[in-house]
Write a protein that holds these residues in place. Sequence first.
Motif, PDB file in Angstrom:
ATOM      1  N   THR A 108      26.141 -20.226  -5.797  1.00  0.00           N
ATOM      2  CA  THR A 108      27.515 -20.368  -6.286  1.00  0.00           C
ATOM      3  C   THR A 108      27.825 -19.272  -7.297  1.00  0.00           C
ATOM      4  OG1 THR A 108      27.227 -22.738  -6.016  1.00  0.00           O
ATOM      5  CG2 THR A 108      29.131 -22.032  -7.310  1.00  0.00           C
ATOM      6  N   LEU A 109      26.841 -19.022  -8.170  1.00  0.00           N
ATOM      7  CA  LEU A 109      27.046 -17.997  -9.198  1.00  0.00           C
ATOM      8  C   LEU A 109      27.216 -16.614  -8.573  1.00  0.00           C
ATOM      9  CD1 LEU A 109      27.087 -17.319 -12.232  1.00  0.00           C
ATOM     10  CD2 LEU A 109      24.614 -17.003 -12.104  1.00  0.00           C
ATOM     11  N   ALA A 110      26.343 -16.295  -7.608  1.00  0.00           N
ATOM     12  CA  ALA A 110      26.429 -14.972  -6.949  1.00  0.00           C
ATOM     13  C   ALA A 110      27.778 -14.808  -6.266  1.00  0.00           C
ATOM     14  CB  ALA A 110      25.292 -14.834  -5.929  1.00  0.00           C
ATOM     15  N   ALA A 111      28.241 -15.860  -5.599  1.00  0.00           N
ATOM     16  CA  ALA A 111      29.534 -15.790  -4.906  1.00  0.00           C
ATOM     17  C   ALA A 111      30.668 -15.588  -5.911  1.00  0.00           C
ATOM     18  CB  ALA A 111      29.757 -17.067  -4.096  1.00  0.00           C
ATOM     19  N   LEU A 164      35.277 -14.071  -9.934  1.00  0.00           N
ATOM     20  CA  LEU A 164      35.783 -15.334 -10.482  1.00  0.00           C
ATOM     21  C   LEU A 164      34.934 -15.848 -11.646  1.00  0.00           C
ATOM     22  CD1 LEU A 164      36.517 -17.040  -7.051  1.00  0.00           C
ATOM     23  CD2 LEU A 164      38.186 -16.061  -8.627  1.00  0.00           C
ATOM     24  N   TYR A 165      33.961 -15.054 -12.060  1.00  0.00           N
ATOM     25  CA  TYR A 165      33.073 -15.481 -13.144  1.00  0.00           C
ATOM     26  C   TYR A 165      33.257 -14.551 -14.336  1.00  0.00           C
ATOM     27  CZ  TYR A 165      28.684 -15.824 -15.770  1.00  0.00           C
ATOM     28  OH  TYR A 165      27.739 -15.940 -16.773  1.00  0.00           O
ATOM     29  N   ASN A 166      33.529 -15.149 -15.478  1.00  0.00           N
ATOM     30  CA  ASN A 166      33.627 -14.389 -16.725  1.00  0.00           C
ATOM     31  C   ASN A 166      32.720 -15.062 -17.731  1.00  0.00           C
ATOM     32  OD1 ASN A 166      34.264 -13.159 -19.093  1.00  0.00           O
ATOM     33  ND2 ASN A 166      36.468 -13.612 -19.036  1.00  0.00           N
ATOM     34  N   HIS A 190      27.809 -30.965 -22.525  1.00  0.00           N
ATOM     35  CA  HIS A 190      27.461 -29.768 -23.293  1.00  0.00           C
ATOM     36  C   HIS A 190      28.529 -29.418 -24.318  1.00  0.00           C
ATOM     37  CE1 HIS A 190      24.819 -29.096 -19.735  1.00  0.00           C
ATOM     38  NE2 HIS A 190      24.035 -28.583 -20.661  1.00  0.00           N
ATOM     39  N   GLY A 191      29.724 -30.046 -24.201  1.00  0.00           N
ATOM     40  CA  GLY A 191      30.822 -29.686 -25.090  1.00  0.00           C
ATOM     41  C   GLY A 191      31.415 -28.351 -24.675  1.00  0.00           C
ATOM     42  N   SER A 192      31.929 -27.616 -25.672  1.00  0.00           N
ATOM     43  CA  SER A 192      32.566 -26.338 -25.376  1.00  0.00           C
ATOM     44  C   SER A 192      31.513 -25.236 -25.358  1.00  0.00           C
ATOM     45  CB  SER A 192      33.619 -26.044 -26.446  1.00  0.00           C
ATOM     46  OG  SER A 192      34.210 -24.806 -26.169  1.00  0.00           O
ATOM     47  N   ILE A 193      31.305 -24.647 -24.215  1.00  0.00           N
ATOM     48  CA  ILE A 193      30.293 -23.584 -24.094  1.00  0.00           C
ATOM     49  C   ILE A 193      30.852 -22.458 -23.227  1.00  0.00           C
ATOM     50  CG2 ILE A 193      28.157 -24.901 -24.437  1.00  0.00           C
ATOM     51  CD1 ILE A 193      28.005 -25.226 -21.393  1.00  0.00           C
ATOM     52  N   SER A 194      30.298 -21.271 -23.452  1.00  0.00           N
ATOM     53  CA  SER A 194      30.699 -20.136 -22.606  1.00  0.00           C
ATOM     54  C   SER A 194      30.099 -20.345 -21.221  1.00  0.00           C
ATOM     55  CB  SER A 194      30.192 -18.828 -23.198  1.00  0.00           C
ATOM     56  OG  SER A 194      28.785 -18.798 -23.107  1.00  0.00           O
ATOM     57  N   TYR A 195      30.663 -19.635 -20.249  1.00  0.00           N
ATOM     58  CA  TYR A 195      30.112 -19.757 -18.900  1.00  0.00           C
ATOM     59  C   TYR A 195      28.674 -19.245 -18.839  1.00  0.00           C
ATOM     60  CZ  TYR A 195      33.782 -21.775 -16.091  1.00  0.00           C
ATOM     61  OH  TYR A 195      34.654 -22.669 -15.533  1.00  0.00           O
ATOM     62  N   LEU A 196      28.389 -18.242 -19.665  1.00  0.00           N
ATOM     63  CA  LEU A 196      27.016 -17.734 -19.685  1.00  0.00           C
ATOM     64  C   LEU A 196      26.053 -18.834 -20.128  1.00  0.00           C
ATOM     65  CD1 LEU A 196      24.942 -15.459 -19.451  1.00  0.00           C
ATOM     66  CD2 LEU A 196      25.450 -14.846 -21.814  1.00  0.00           C
ATOM     67  N   GLY A 252      32.762 -23.589  -8.083  1.00  0.00           N
ATOM     68  CA  GLY A 252      32.921 -23.880  -6.656  1.00  0.00           C
ATOM     69  C   GLY A 252      34.374 -24.107  -6.289  1.00  0.00           C
ATOM     70  N   GLN A 253      35.093 -24.820  -7.162  1.00  0.00           N
ATOM     71  CA  GLN A 253      36.515 -25.081  -6.893  1.00  0.00           C
ATOM     72  C   GLN A 253      37.329 -23.785  -6.944  1.00  0.00           C
ATOM     73  OE1 GLN A 253      36.982 -28.063  -9.911  1.00  0.00           O
ATOM     74  NE2 GLN A 253      36.761 -29.771  -8.455  1.00  0.00           N
ATOM     75  N   ARG A 254      36.941 -22.892  -7.841  1.00  0.00           N
ATOM     76  CA  ARG A 254      37.646 -21.600  -7.906  1.00  0.00           C
ATOM     77  C   ARG A 254      37.443 -20.814  -6.604  1.00  0.00           C
ATOM     78  NH1 ARG A 254      36.372 -18.949 -13.842  1.00  0.00           N
ATOM     79  NH2 ARG A 254      37.242 -20.624 -15.096  1.00  0.00           N
ATOM     80  N   LEU A 255      36.200 -20.884  -6.076  1.00  0.00           N
ATOM     81  CA  LEU A 255      35.909 -20.151  -4.833  1.00  0.00           C
ATOM     82  C   LEU A 255      36.647 -20.758  -3.649  1.00  0.00           C
ATOM     83  CD1 LEU A 255      32.068 -19.669  -5.265  1.00  0.00           C
ATOM     84  CD2 LEU A 255      33.651 -17.814  -4.778  1.00  0.00           C
ATOM     85  N   GLY A 256      36.712 -22.088  -3.635  1.00  0.00           N
ATOM     86  CA  GLY A 256      37.281 -22.769  -2.464  1.00  0.00           C
ATOM     87  C   GLY A 256      36.218 -22.908  -1.384  1.00  0.00           C
TER      88      GLY A 256
END
Lengths: 703, 133
Positions: free
Chosen positions: A298-301, A307-309, A336-342, A357-361
């Motif tokens: 999912t991350l690679a896609a 779509l990943y920042n 996890h609360g508020s966390i960066s995507y990293l 996954g939802q962003r990718l569709g």
Amino acid sequence: MGDLSVSQVAVRKKLLAMFFFIIAFTLSLVGRLAWIQIVRADELYDQAWDQWNRSIPTRSPRGSIYDRHGRLLAGSNTVETVVALPPRIEDPRLTAELLAPLLEMSADELYRLVTMHRHSIYLKRKVEPEVSQAVRNLELPGIVFTTEGKRYYPNGTLASQILGFVGMDQAWAGVEVYYEDYLKGREGRILFPSDARGRQIPHEVRRYVLPKDGMNLYLTVDETIQYIVERELARAMLEFQPRQAMVIVADPRTGAILAAAAKPDFDPLRYGDFDEKYWPLAPATQSFEPGSTFKMTTLAASIEEGLYNENEYFFCTGYASVAGHNIGCWTAGRGHGSISYLLAVESSCNPAFINLGQRLGKEKLFQYINAFGYGQKTGLDYPGESAGLVFNLSQVGPLELATSSFGQGVSVTPLQQVMAVSAMANGGYLMKPYLVREIRDSDGSVVYERKPEVVRQVISRETSQKITWIMENVVLKGSGINAGIEGYRIAGKTGTAQKVGPGGTYIGGEYIVSFIGFVPIGDPQVIIYVAVDGATRGAQWGSQIAAPISRRIMVDVLNYLQIAPSERPPLPEARLVEVPELFELTVNEAAALLDTQGLLLRLVGEGQYIVNQTPKAGAKVPQQTQIVVYLGDSKALPGGAIGLPDLRGFTAREVGDVLNWLGLHLAAEGSGVAVGQEPAAGTPVQRGDLIKVYFSSPLELER
Amino acid sequence: MLQAGNAALRERQPLPPGRIAAPAPRARARTFAPGKKGVLVLLLFSCFLLGLAIIGQYSSMVALQYRLGRAEARLAALRDDYRHLELEAARLGSLARIELLARSELGMREPESDQLKILTASSSRENGAKPKE
């Protein structure tokens, strides 16, 4: 005169009739001769050939199997088969009774065989030399021998699931059966004319069909790496007592399999004594839900599609609501609360991946899932490979999209994961895995050479570098910390997947924990996948079970392959962490606490709470140190008679500490890890008793 | 030969008077000239020698076949020995056996983690070690 004329006419008629009769008879003979000599000539010649001639089969030995450096893994030798010639046996009953103990058969069965109305019959095939010599010493009339090839595996169980085995006349499993046509060679035959008794007519060899020796296989497998893998798997079976454990080590640049194994396995010489389910190479033939290791797809896609920042923030409430269902994060409701995507990726946050996954569709996500090779056989040259199971696009709704994003609802093989992550490591190229790199004939000439094969490019080199950097952070700071090795840049990801039962529902408390990683970053030469199914000792987390197994294997593999550390290792002081207080904590609480410090939890005894630990709280120890804890139901060490804990899998130092707590004395024998103890685990013992513990290589237990 | 001898004797006897010499007897035509006799002997001797040569060749071929058979049997036995030895060498050199011997007979054991020090190529150079060429 008239009478005489009549008589002459009658004689002439008779002569004429006789003449025509002889002519007809001669013509019929000529016709028959033509029928035999012209019309049925070939057919009758063949029948006559079979009657005049005898043939002796000449068997060629089966080809050998070598590792990538030419070290023998499977070879053949000639052994004898005991044959009875019933017409020549003088006393069948005595013969049967004398042979029965030597051939380990019943006398009645042997009597039945030696009294059969046959010219010859096999009594026992492929007996060991000492058995055939003992039979020969009996000098029994009508008992003779013939030679046949027998398969040997000089390393015992090593690589047994890759190699497979050979039955009486043909291969049944592994590369032995996949490459049967190359290995078995061709039986030869000497055809000669024989007399009425079947004896050869001297100097009349008419036809000789040459036997063709079997070809030799050279695998991609490295015997030493295979040994390291199997030794650590055997140790894991002792330490964590799981249902099954498996490992693949491969070259991510080429797809060559360097080692692959699962425990329990089997002995190819005694394959009948083992359950059939242990014959195949589980990492290629078994599929299961992958859990978090699948998140890399999912991350690679997401990265490839822009779509990943990593600096974007995400709020994890502990669950995600999808189509009326609450899908929980592994943090069990805390979130996890508020966390960066990293950070979300490093901490393997399920809702964050659902969001990606939802962003990718569904179209894009499943396009990448398929492109990475999931749901299809990888094409490994091995029989019975599984294709796994992923949703058809038409079946994918919001719930399926969400669960597939973080590795639930799909079933994949370890081999598919290794190939997919190899693509992420090597610049984006999905490689076709292979086990045989070369086939040579008996003269040593190469008849087949396998070259690395690119299936397709799935992601760009930039995406590959990005995902590698993220996976490196997982090992440096995240759940993969226990897989880290000083001086080496390692990328990796842990996984913990709940097991699916036969009814399709999840089984409570049963997990498959895993780790996948590659090294060194920049020029990945080795990729490793470890999975442990149904561990019954220890915290069932990938970080606590699979990552340390991976580390142990990789330390030895890197040393063996002479891959130098790429950076200066941190000073010992920098790696020191303080051991937390674990008293009265449950196993899961202690595991969570130790995980953040990069420490490992080892359990002794039975019970709900931790009642003692070594090293003590506050001690400074290097990361990846094992903290051994004693479990009990009351919050104190047991007094009086206690049940001796199972010490198998512990080192001598750890066993000494545990017995010391319990006031017991250690009598150690051997070196390595504990593989046996006297008295047995669970036996009541008193303080001051002497406990004998046997230490050895864990593989010793299998012999 | 006997007929030819009598004819020669008759030739040497003088004829009685008034008798006309009869034509030469038919047997004279069957006499052999000394050269032809030699050729015949030579032919027979050649046939004899040829026969000997064929028999010698045949027996030499049979002997060679026996030698070939023995050599093939020897080759098969040597190949068998090679396979035996290859298997034995692999069994003796198996890593499991070496580890067992190292532990049980040599008393060797794995180093603890605190006994290991990881060196990088740069740290080796700093310590004065020559780079590997």
